[in-house]
Motif scaffolding. Structure first.
Motif, short mmCIF file in Angstrom:
data_model
loop_
_atom_site.label_atom_id
_atom_site.label_comp_id
_atom_site.label_asym_id
_atom_site.label_seq_id
_atom_site.Cartn_x
_atom_site.Cartn_y
_atom_site.Cartn_z
N UNK A 97 0.84 -1.19 0.00
CA UNK A 97 0.00 0.00 0.00
C UNK A 97 0.87 1.24 0.00
N UNK A 98 0.59 2.15 -0.93
CA UNK A 98 1.30 3.43 -1.00
C UNK A 98 0.26 4.55 -1.07
N UNK A 99 0.74 5.76 -1.25
CA UNK A 99 -0.18 6.90 -1.33
C UNK A 99 -1.07 6.85 -2.55
N UNK A 100 -0.68 6.08 -3.56
CA UNK A 100 -1.45 6.04 -4.81
C UNK A 100 -2.31 4.79 -4.96
N UNK A 101 -2.28 3.91 -3.96
CA UNK A 101 -3.10 2.71 -4.05
C UNK A 101 -2.37 1.48 -3.54
N UNK A 102 -2.96 0.32 -3.78
CA UNK A 102 -2.38 -0.95 -3.36
C UNK A 102 -1.96 -1.74 -4.59
N UNK A 103 -0.72 -2.27 -4.57
CA UNK A 103 -0.15 -2.95 -5.72
C UNK A 103 0.24 -4.38 -5.34
N UNK A 104 -0.05 -5.30 -6.25
CA UNK A 104 0.36 -6.69 -6.06
C UNK A 104 1.77 -6.85 -6.61
N UNK A 105 2.73 -7.14 -5.74
CA UNK A 105 4.14 -7.14 -6.13
C UNK A 105 4.80 -8.50 -5.94
N UNK A 106 5.82 -8.71 -6.72
CA UNK A 106 6.73 -9.83 -6.55
C UNK A 106 8.01 -9.30 -5.90
N UNK A 107 8.73 -10.18 -5.20
CA UNK A 107 10.04 -9.80 -4.68
C UNK A 107 11.10 -10.02 -5.74
N UNK A 108 12.15 -9.23 -5.72
CA UNK A 108 13.25 -9.41 -6.67
C UNK A 108 13.99 -10.71 -6.38
N UNK A 109 14.55 -11.31 -7.43
CA UNK A 109 15.35 -12.51 -7.26
C UNK A 109 16.55 -12.29 -6.35
#
Length: 295
Positions: free
Chosen positions: A17-29
């Motif tokens: 969650x950030x100021x612009x919304x919620x994002x579905x993220x992957x972690x970097x390798x």
């Protein structure tokens, strides 16, 4: 690049969650190569890919973390213990308290299901609540189904990141539903045959409750003491911590050493027998671990 906080981890995705919304993220390798796992509660830097997808690029420094449940940057832990069904076990509460204290996190003790107690059970639980309050802990007697104690809990949540932790079946999800009725979290009654509840929470998630963030976590029945050394254990017991400097010997383990302030307080009734017995049990566990590891 944006900055945000991981609010939920589920099926290999991190919901930031950030100021612009919620994002579905992957972690970097890179995190996998460095043996770093993003945790719920982490403050992160992430890169967006499309409208609601992204990749976590950086995990900011954590002020603390728990392994079970896996949560970071916690202000306090609400330790939820059932007064009955399952039967209250002081040794399990003391194990939870020891681990939370070792992380420098504030514990708050919640006894649930107090409306189900017999007079005899109530007297016993009242005694334990008195003991822990005298040690210095905040202790709340609650019954979410009867709306008892909720008014005491909500003010504690404001402006803080809190974790709800405890065995399965003690009423954590019921408590959360009472604190925020729109959640409608799944709940299950305790199995009277097995003496434990089903795991109704299957992932860790930060929820906005009472002006703060509250993490619901899967239930668990035990905590190991692998990050605590022998000399550090008594500092996890506040009533012992206050006396440590009064012991004759530095690094006193409060077992057989002469002129031990903790042992004197025990004899005078200033430290409860069962708390000291749990301390000795945990100390022996730590010693046995060191022997197994050859340390």
């Amino acid at each position: 690049m944006q900055e945000g906080k991981i609010m939920k981890a589920l099926s290999g995705y991190y919901y930031v969650k950030s100021g612009s919304g919620t994002y579905r993220c992957r972690g970097r390798g890179l995190f996998r190569k460095q043996n770093i796992t993003p945790l719920v509660g982490d403050d992160v830097v992430f890169e967006t890919v499309g409208n609601e997808e992204g990749y976590i690029k950086e995990i900011k420094e954590r002020k603390n973390e728990l392994v079970r449940p896996p949560v970071a940057n916690i202000d306090q832990v609400l330790l939820v213990f059932s007064a009955t069904h399952p039967v209250f076990k002081p040794v399990l509460l003391d194990r939870f308290l020891t681990v939370v204290e070792s992380k420098g996190i504030l514990p708050v003790i919640l006894f649930t299901k107090i409306d189900l107690l017999t007079e005899e059970e109530k007297e016993k639980i009242d005694g334990y609540m008195k003991d822990y309050r005298e040690i210095g802990y905040t202790v709340i007697a609650a019954s979410p189904k009867k709306n008892i104690g909720i008014g005491e809990i909500l003010p504690l949540l404001e402006g803080k990141t809190s974790v709800v932790a405890g065995q399965s079946g003690v009423g954590k999800s019921t408590l959360l539903n009472c604190l925020r009725p729109d959640l409608r979290l799944e709940t299950n009654e305790i199995s009277r045959h097995l003496g434990r509840g089903k795991h109704t929470t299957r992932h860790v998630e930060l929820l906005e409750v009472g002006g703060g963030l509250l993490a619901d976590t899967p239930g668990f029945s035990s905590l190991d003491l692998q990050d605590i050394e022998e000399e550090e254990l008594s500092a996890c017991f506040p009533e012992m911590r206050r006396l440590m400097d009064s012991c004759k010997f530095r690094g006193c383990l409060h077992v057989k050493e002469p002129r031990c302030a903790v042992k004197e307080a025990l004899e005078n009734g200033e430290i409860k027998d069962y708390r000291y017995e749990h301390y000795l049990e945990f100390l022996e566990e730590i010693k046995e671990r060191k022997m197994r590891l050859g340390r």
